[in-house]
Write an enzyme that holds these catalytic residues in place. Sequence first.
Site, PDB file in Angstrom:
ATOM      1  N   ARG A  27       0.616  -1.247  -0.068  1.00  0.00           N
ATOM      2  CA  ARG A  27      -0.094  -0.025  -0.028  1.00  0.00           C
ATOM      3  C   ARG A  27       0.849   1.255  -0.276  1.00  0.00           C
ATOM      4  O   ARG A  27       0.332   2.509   0.380  1.00  0.00           O
ATOM      5  CB  ARG A  27      -0.907   0.253   1.421  1.00  0.00           C
ATOM      6  CG  ARG A  27      -1.950  -0.998   0.955  1.00  0.00           C
ATOM      7  CD  ARG A  27      -3.059  -0.854   2.104  1.00  0.00           C
ATOM      8  NE  ARG A  27      -3.705  -1.911   2.084  1.00  0.00           N
ATOM      9  CZ  ARG A  27      -3.682  -2.966   3.025  1.00  0.00           C
ATOM     10  NH1 ARG A  27      -2.843  -2.966   4.066  1.00  0.00           N
ATOM     11  NH2 ARG A  27      -4.496  -3.932   3.277  1.00  0.00           N
ATOM     12  N   LYS A  42       1.884  11.310 -11.069  1.00  0.00           N
ATOM     13  CA  LYS A  42       0.658  10.430 -11.805  1.00  0.00           C
ATOM     14  C   LYS A  42       1.755   9.200 -12.138  1.00  0.00           C
ATOM     15  O   LYS A  42       2.741   9.301 -12.954  1.00  0.00           O
ATOM     16  CB  LYS A  42       0.478  11.299 -13.081  1.00  0.00           C
ATOM     17  CG  LYS A  42      -0.696  12.057 -13.063  1.00  0.00           C
ATOM     18  CD  LYS A  42      -1.151  12.516 -14.084  1.00  0.00           C
ATOM     19  CE  LYS A  42      -2.384  13.514 -13.972  1.00  0.00           C
ATOM     20  NZ  LYS A  42      -2.881  13.758 -15.357  1.00  0.00           N
ATOM     21  N   GLU A  81       7.029  18.284 -25.612  1.00  0.00           N
ATOM     22  CA  GLU A  81       6.437  18.526 -24.280  1.00  0.00           C
ATOM     23  C   GLU A  81       6.825  19.897 -23.683  1.00  0.00           C
ATOM     24  O   GLU A  81       6.065  20.498 -23.096  1.00  0.00           O
ATOM     25  CB  GLU A  81       6.385  17.385 -23.384  1.00  0.00           C
ATOM     26  CG  GLU A  81       5.602  16.147 -23.509  1.00  0.00           C
ATOM     27  CD  GLU A  81       4.488  16.212 -23.198  1.00  0.00           C
ATOM     28  OE1 GLU A  81       3.956  17.121 -22.610  1.00  0.00           O
ATOM     29  OE2 GLU A  81       3.708  15.224 -23.316  1.00  0.00           O
ATOM     30  N   LYS A  94       5.654  22.886 -14.872  1.00  0.00           N
ATOM     31  CA  LYS A  94       4.848  21.943 -14.275  1.00  0.00           C
ATOM     32  C   LYS A  94       4.765  21.753 -12.850  1.00  0.00           C
ATOM     33  O   LYS A  94       3.755  21.602 -12.240  1.00  0.00           O
ATOM     34  CB  LYS A  94       5.406  20.463 -14.936  1.00  0.00           C
ATOM     35  CG  LYS A  94       4.454  19.305 -14.330  1.00  0.00           C
ATOM     36  CD  LYS A  94       4.528  18.153 -15.245  1.00  0.00           C
ATOM     37  CE  LYS A  94       3.389  17.177 -14.856  1.00  0.00           C
ATOM     38  NZ  LYS A  94       3.648  15.636 -15.319  1.00  0.00           N
ATOM     39  N   GLU A  98      -5.711  17.324 -10.639  1.00  0.00           N
ATOM     40  CA  GLU A  98      -6.361  17.566 -11.910  1.00  0.00           C
ATOM     41  C   GLU A  98      -7.955  17.938 -11.784  1.00  0.00           C
ATOM     42  O   GLU A  98      -8.573  17.536 -12.749  1.00  0.00           O
ATOM     43  CB  GLU A  98      -6.091  16.514 -12.925  1.00  0.00           C
ATOM     44  CG  GLU A  98      -6.182  16.868 -14.444  1.00  0.00           C
ATOM     45  CD  GLU A  98      -5.568  15.809 -15.377  1.00  0.00           C
ATOM     46  OE1 GLU A  98      -4.427  15.316 -15.038  1.00  0.00           O
ATOM     47  OE2 GLU A  98      -6.384  15.638 -16.394  1.00  0.00           O
ATOM     48  N   ARG A 140      -4.693  21.958 -13.721  1.00  0.00           N
ATOM     49  CA  ARG A 140      -3.546  20.691 -14.272  1.00  0.00           C
ATOM     50  C   ARG A 140      -4.202  20.321 -15.643  1.00  0.00           C
ATOM     51  O   ARG A 140      -3.313  19.780 -16.401  1.00  0.00           O
ATOM     52  CB  ARG A 140      -3.502  19.842 -13.214  1.00  0.00           C
ATOM     53  CG  ARG A 140      -2.471  18.644 -13.692  1.00  0.00           C
ATOM     54  CD  ARG A 140      -2.178  17.739 -12.601  1.00  0.00           C
ATOM     55  NE  ARG A 140      -1.049  16.851 -12.800  1.00  0.00           N
ATOM     56  CZ  ARG A 140      -0.418  15.973 -12.104  1.00  0.00           C
ATOM     57  NH1 ARG A 140      -0.610  16.087 -10.676  1.00  0.00           N
ATOM     58  NH2 ARG A 140       0.474  15.153 -12.503  1.00  0.00           N
ATOM     59  N   ASN A 186      -2.481  19.014 -20.655  1.00  0.00           N
ATOM     60  CA  ASN A 186      -3.141  18.064 -21.490  1.00  0.00           C
ATOM     61  C   ASN A 186      -3.253  18.539 -23.057  1.00  0.00           C
ATOM     62  O   ASN A 186      -3.930  17.985 -23.823  1.00  0.00           O
ATOM     63  CB  ASN A 186      -4.395  17.475 -21.155  1.00  0.00           C
ATOM     64  CG  ASN A 186      -4.199  16.428 -19.735  1.00  0.00           C
ATOM     65  OD1 ASN A 186      -3.570  15.527 -20.000  1.00  0.00           O
ATOM     66  ND2 ASN A 186      -5.015  16.532 -18.955  1.00  0.00           N
ATOM     67  N   HIS A 189      -3.155  16.432 -25.910  1.00  0.00           N
ATOM     68  CA  HIS A 189      -3.095  14.901 -25.378  1.00  0.00           C
ATOM     69  C   HIS A 189      -4.532  14.292 -25.911  1.00  0.00           C
ATOM     70  O   HIS A 189      -4.875  13.132 -25.910  1.00  0.00           O
ATOM     71  CB  HIS A 189      -3.138  15.027 -23.736  1.00  0.00           C
ATOM     72  CG  HIS A 189      -1.597  14.950 -23.720  1.00  0.00           C
ATOM     73  ND1 HIS A 189      -0.962  15.980 -24.103  1.00  0.00           N
ATOM     74  CD2 HIS A 189      -0.881  14.116 -23.035  1.00  0.00           C
ATOM     75  CE1 HIS A 189       0.400  15.955 -23.374  1.00  0.00           C
ATOM     76  NE2 HIS A 189       0.237  14.711 -23.076  1.00  0.00           N
ATOM     77  N   HIS A 235      -3.391  11.087 -27.411  1.00  0.00           N
ATOM     78  CA  HIS A 235      -3.904   9.740 -26.947  1.00  0.00           C
ATOM     79  C   HIS A 235      -4.775   8.931 -27.880  1.00  0.00           C
ATOM     80  O   HIS A 235      -4.759   7.709 -28.110  1.00  0.00           O
ATOM     81  CB  HIS A 235      -4.735   9.732 -25.731  1.00  0.00           C
ATOM     82  CG  HIS A 235      -3.708  10.146 -24.431  1.00  0.00           C
ATOM     83  ND1 HIS A 235      -4.280  10.766 -23.295  1.00  0.00           N
ATOM     84  CD2 HIS A 235      -2.289   9.976 -24.344  1.00  0.00           C
ATOM     85  CE1 HIS A 235      -3.042  11.109 -22.429  1.00  0.00           C
ATOM     86  NE2 HIS A 235      -2.351  10.589 -23.115  1.00  0.00           N
ATOM     87  N   HIS A 238       5.306   8.945 -27.670  1.00  0.00           N
ATOM     88  CA  HIS A 238       4.222   9.813 -27.178  1.00  0.00           C
ATOM     89  C   HIS A 238       4.313  11.336 -27.532  1.00  0.00           C
ATOM     90  O   HIS A 238       3.276  11.937 -27.646  1.00  0.00           O
ATOM     91  CB  HIS A 238       4.297   9.599 -25.414  1.00  0.00           C
ATOM     92  CG  HIS A 238       3.083  10.517 -24.885  1.00  0.00           C
ATOM     93  ND1 HIS A 238       1.992  10.342 -24.719  1.00  0.00           N
ATOM     94  CD2 HIS A 238       3.631  11.509 -23.647  1.00  0.00           C
ATOM     95  CE1 HIS A 238       1.393  11.277 -24.171  1.00  0.00           C
ATOM     96  NE2 HIS A 238       2.182  11.984 -23.679  1.00  0.00           N
TER      97      HIS A 238
END
Lengths: 398, 398
Positions: free
Chosen positions: A153, A175, A217, A259, A269, A273, A277, A280, A284, A297
């Site tokens: 955990r 993330k 990026e 960032k 987000e 935030r 994206n 993206h 994506h 990517h």
Amino acid sequence: MRLTCKFSVLSYDSLAPKKMQAPRLRYDEANVRTIPVKTASAEYSVIVGNNILPSLYRRLAPYVGTSGRRVFVITSPQIWSLWSNSFLASFPVDTQPTVLFQPPGEQWKRFAQVERLITEMISAGADRSSLLIAFGGGIVGDVGGFVAASLMRGIDYIQMPSTLLSQVDSSVGGKVGVNLATGKNLAGAFHHPKAVFADIELLQTLPDRELRAGLFESIKAGIIRDAKLFRFMETQRDSILSRHAKALEQVIAASIRMKAEVVGIDERESGLRMILNLGHTVGHAIEAATHYRKLLHGEAVAWGMLAALEIGRARGTVTTAQAERIEQLIFAYGPLPPLKVKAAAIVEATRRDKKNRAGVRRFILPAGIGNSVVVENVTDTELNSSVAHMLTLVRARR
Amino acid sequence: MRLTCKFSVLSYDSLAPKKMQAPRLRYDEANVRTIPVKTASAEYSVIVGNNILPSLYRRLAPYVGTSGRRVFVITSPQIWSLWSNSFLASFPVDTQPTVLFQPPGEQWKRFAQVERLITEMISAGADRSSLLIAFGGGIVGDVGGFVAASLMRGIDYIQMPSTLLSQVDSSVGGKVGVNLATGKNLAGAFHHPKAVFADIELLQTLPDRELRAGLFESIKAGIIRDAKLFRFMETQRDSILSRHAKALEQVIAASIRMKAEVVGIDERESGLRMILNLGHTVGHAIEAATHYRKLLHGEAVAWGMLAALEIGRARGTVTTAQAERIEQLIFAYGPLPPLKVKAAAIVEATRRDKKNRAGVRRFILPAGIGNSVVVENVTDTELNSSVAHMLTLVRARR
């Protein structure tokens, strides 16, 4: 006026506190910058500099402590073959870390690898006090971070990104996660590292295509929030692409600063935030439609930014001149590999975007250069037309 | 004196703030109690009462909201066959939830099921705004909670525990996760539910053995922190075992109150929360050594408490009279199924306990009745002897 009358637009200015300050840079020694990250739930440093690896063990001391904490490394075979000697040299002979491997490629960024790595670590004696170092590119960082989030955990970990993309983007912000067969990054956690070490020296062995993919990026960072970085990348293209350490450091530090600032304001987000994206939604979708095999990517995001730019141009969030400048900068860091994919497949794939809420599709649009807006009302027609425009650019560049 | 001279003992009194108050009970209507849980990172209610299911949809309203939030249910085939009619009856025809199934048995509490469930939910339209209800026993709660923690890096969920064990223990406190081939609960997350609904009515269909297994966790709650609950379970054994709703409600509410209080003080198990693991060091080891097939979790914990009790008796943290009283209460809620396992296998399995730090094995010992201590210096000899004593009891009860 056109903007406010015609569309419901959420500008980032309305999301961010008014008196926001960029995090201050601290210098702890020559050529090493420390950028603080401070979010609602975590506080840590990103250390950016050239040739950090030889002093790694000393720099880890605050995190390892004196209590016999075990150190594990998750890395890729390729990175380890290049850098293991330098990596291990700084560790005393009696405290060598245990090394585990994540196979390269998005197809291995899956739950099965997370389970295998956790099982191997526990078999090798890992417990809740162990420290994990994720040493590699974005996949190693995402999988390694998710291993750290999930092992018993949650254990502490350190990001040591080895690619430009992971240095400027995925290693900061907590993330972590894996892909599903049906989409990228659909499972994971928010789990911040205790520190990030971005060693520019590691980029010297990075394939040229990956360097450029990462720079997209940074271009994104410039477009959405940092006009100065945008200009720097316009004027310093040759130094950056030929990997002058100072030029790279400037780009990387500015990207991370941006960032860190955004993540500090909106960790989960729920607002600001989302601007990260930009490119993206379509990016994506392109990756999903091409089964994560054709593009890196950053390259998919570059195409996605061109699609978003077209929506912004049509809506007037950027002028035609600004749109051309952005397009030129993106292509200046190309070549972008060609795309063989139908517009309909891309549009369909956007329906599964994680940013969607109760069926509403979210888009980030550039708002001039150095600013951006979040919109929720992009129509299928607009999206189709922007993807068609993007595919025209694809064909024109073939 | 013997205690402080001979052993380094960390009593829970030294871990807890001095002026601690038990959470107050609020009554929102007849037969329904609301127990607040307030931790460093979350705040939610546990609603305990008889026959909550018929009013479920109304009770969910604060969590579902009016924004078209999709509701998903993860449940077991068995629970669903018993309760689906009552469950669905309260939902309007046009907002029926999407139902997914977790197969029964510890062997399915694995990453592969988490991946399958997340994939199915996303295929069925889940996004970050979706709400998940984990409706079933501990396995459904742990797997469902981990699905909620991991799906797109975390969505809201509600625990609706259907067994006594999950009502008094696993549904409260945010611990979710899966087993590895090599051990139980070795991977997971801390992810608190938005609410817990513990409907006592659901216990009417619970097999007798499972009821008793759950009651061992309530006995544990009594031993470590609630002498009043301990006495209640001594005097009300027959009412409890014959499932009088009022008696069960009393036991369940007291157990949850104890857990809510402990978790509120120490969310991440860095101190006080460790006391909840009384009986779990040896209990988990028994489960691992018998491949999770012979005993229910509560039964393994009962055996583990007897082993810990023996260490406590030898060290003097409990008097012989207290030890006998505890032993009697445990056996009063038996029968405990026999164990066929070697002492060495159990001792070996304790080495992989999640509570260990850098090789140090932690034990929780009862300190009288209604109190407990955490110790780090249990020797192999002590452990061997306590396991041997426990196995003698096993043989005596055959």
